[in-house]
Write an enzyme that holds these catalytic residues in place. Sequence first.
Site, mmCIF file in Angstrom:
data_model
loop_
_atom_site.group_PDB
_atom_site.id
_atom_site.type_symbol
_atom_site.label_atom_id
_atom_site.label_comp_id
_atom_site.label_asym_id
_atom_site.label_seq_id
_atom_site.Cartn_x
_atom_site.Cartn_y
_atom_site.Cartn_z
ATOM 1 N N ARG A 33 0.652 -1.335 -0.007
ATOM 2 C CA ARG A 33 0.106 -0.029 0.076
ATOM 3 C C ARG A 33 0.817 1.055 -0.053
ATOM 4 O O ARG A 33 0.539 2.044 -0.632
ATOM 5 C CB ARG A 33 -1.044 0.059 1.329
ATOM 6 C CG ARG A 33 -2.138 -1.060 0.954
ATOM 7 C CD ARG A 33 -2.610 -1.411 2.350
ATOM 8 N NE ARG A 33 -3.914 -2.126 2.225
ATOM 9 C CZ ARG A 33 -3.764 -3.587 2.307
ATOM 10 N NH1 ARG A 33 -2.668 -4.147 2.346
ATOM 11 N NH2 ARG A 33 -4.902 -3.955 2.321
ATOM 12 N N GLY A 100 -1.000 -12.231 -5.288
ATOM 13 C CA GLY A 100 -2.382 -11.937 -5.462
ATOM 14 C C GLY A 100 -2.480 -10.508 -5.131
ATOM 15 O O GLY A 100 -3.436 -9.715 -5.958
ATOM 16 N N SER A 173 -12.646 -8.768 1.608
ATOM 17 C CA SER A 173 -11.161 -8.965 1.230
ATOM 18 C C SER A 173 -10.659 -7.628 1.031
ATOM 19 O O SER A 173 -11.002 -6.607 0.541
ATOM 20 C CB SER A 173 -11.024 -9.588 -0.295
ATOM 21 O OG SER A 173 -9.896 -9.416 -0.876
ATOM 22 N N ASP A 319 -4.180 -15.321 7.114
ATOM 23 C CA ASP A 319 -3.049 -15.777 6.691
ATOM 24 C C ASP A 319 -2.244 -16.632 7.997
ATOM 25 O O ASP A 319 -1.316 -17.334 7.663
ATOM 26 C CB ASP A 319 -1.964 -14.558 6.387
ATOM 27 C CG ASP A 319 -2.458 -13.839 5.180
ATOM 28 O OD1 ASP A 319 -3.275 -14.601 4.430
ATOM 29 O OD2 ASP A 319 -2.360 -12.693 5.002
ATOM 30 N N LYS A 346 -6.010 -19.630 -1.489
ATOM 31 C CA LYS A 346 -4.716 -18.942 -1.178
ATOM 32 C C LYS A 346 -3.590 -19.459 -1.965
ATOM 33 O O LYS A 346 -3.761 -20.162 -3.106
ATOM 34 C CB LYS A 346 -4.381 -19.196 0.277
ATOM 35 C CG LYS A 346 -5.369 -18.255 1.367
ATOM 36 C CD LYS A 346 -5.481 -16.699 0.919
ATOM 37 C CE LYS A 346 -6.312 -15.818 1.646
ATOM 38 N NZ LYS A 346 -6.220 -14.480 1.428
HETATM 39 C C1 S3P Z 1 -4.014 -9.074 2.104
HETATM 40 C C2 S3P Z 1 -5.622 -9.520 2.292
HETATM 41 C C3 S3P Z 1 -5.653 -10.862 2.363
HETATM 42 C C4 S3P Z 1 -4.557 -11.763 2.820
HETATM 43 C C5 S3P Z 1 -3.233 -11.295 2.009
HETATM 44 C C6 S3P Z 1 -3.067 -9.685 2.130
HETATM 45 C C7 S3P Z 1 -3.987 -7.511 1.889
HETATM 46 O O1 S3P Z 1 -6.356 -11.343 1.176
HETATM 47 O O2 S3P Z 1 -4.652 -12.910 2.847
HETATM 48 O O3 S3P Z 1 -2.213 -12.182 2.385
HETATM 49 O O4 S3P Z 1 -2.761 -7.015 1.941
HETATM 50 O O5 S3P Z 1 -5.133 -6.923 1.842
HETATM 51 P P1 S3P Z 1 -7.811 -11.369 0.763
HETATM 52 O O6 S3P Z 1 -8.007 -9.756 0.637
HETATM 53 O O7 S3P Z 1 -7.932 -12.037 -0.272
HETATM 54 O O8 S3P Z 1 -8.551 -11.888 2.064
#
Ligand code: S3P
Length: 433
Positions: A33, A100, A173, A319, A346
Amino acid sequence: MSTSEARRELTLVGPSPLRGTMHVPGDKGISHRALLLGALARGRSRISNLAPGDDVRRTMHALEQLGVQIRASADECTVRGAGPDALREPAGVIDCGNSGTTMRMLAGVVAGRSFLTVLTGDASLSIRPMARVVDPLRSLGARIDGRDGGRLPPLVVRGGALTGRRVKLGVASGQVKTAILLAALQAEGVTEIVEPAPSRDHTERMLMALGVSLERLDERTVRVEPGEPSPLELDVPGDPSSAAFFAVAACITPGSELVVGDVCLNPTRIGWVDVLQRMGARIHVAESGRRLGEPVGDITAEYSPLTGTTIVPGEGMIDEIPALAVAAAFADGVTEIRDAAELRVKESDRIGTICQELAQMGIAVEPRADGLLIRGGRPRPGQFKSHGDHRIAMAAAVAANAATGESTVRGWSSVAVSYPAFADDLARATASR
Ligand code: S3P
């Protein structure tokens, strides 16, 4: 402890108590971020203690491909943002690797740009769900396509003029909410984002601290006006998801007493501490300050016998489930993890991979469609596999460190995406007397 680079295998002989004070790398989510907000701001942002793994490097390189100037040294990263209008069409495909977070959040950034961006990733990322971010971005006016009608990567984003509106997300999420927030900053008009349940809220805290007009209407709804964040100065606090592995290691290894210093204590990230307390762990947090809207402080954990419990990820953890599953394996009685279907999508299918690895130690585990049932006992050492998933590798190392005898973790190099120095830090924590 020994790591063989050639075999990419970690060997551990347990039990090895963890003692003293340690620090884990900067929070991965906040690091992504900070880079993205720095790129959208106008001026120089300075970020120290950025998360070291490959995931965050992917975000950094992606922003460079979009024309953002970034200088990174061992201690500090400088981002020279020039506002969203200064972003440029990348000459090539952006490879998000295993991350992701990079793919989903970046889709939100480029959704507001009138150029073409192609986002791809490795084999694991290529089967992770994208409709959750594609659909709401389309509803703001972005043109996005991907494999299987936009449900899978690669994603092809042809951004443009976005219009703010009320967007209901299909899943809770933090990544998706962030993508929509980053797009909404570039939209015409106000956007309201409604989640089915609260998710981590770093982006909201950071945007508010950086002067963006953002309001939480209730715990599931956030309202944001278009705007640009101010440049930021941030020393990224330690990653609570990394701290969880060491805290669990201390809780299950007799003779341990460990302090993990300067960790982000955002309530949406430390639900796992409550779970461990419920299991009888001697673990507590002590807040010492705030950084860019985030509470920061120390987590202290010591060994104590544990008992099974029920775990629902909605309580502020996801996580950390691999680490908590290891705690459950060493606890007395049954632990049920439920309402956790997200584990299936995941970095690996974590319901399947946790089951396989705990069974390695002679622990009875039953997979469920949306969770696991773990019958704790006396885990024996194992020959573990990471399944290409960093958190499965680290959970296996924590289990190996507590079990009596020699264990190995194959595929150890997968820790590189979030915590390349995990084995070194574990060695230091177990060497302190
Ligand atoms: C994250 C949100 C979570 C987490 C990922 C990082 C983030 O995923 O599992 O490791 O930085 O906002 P989701 O948004 O898919 O829940």
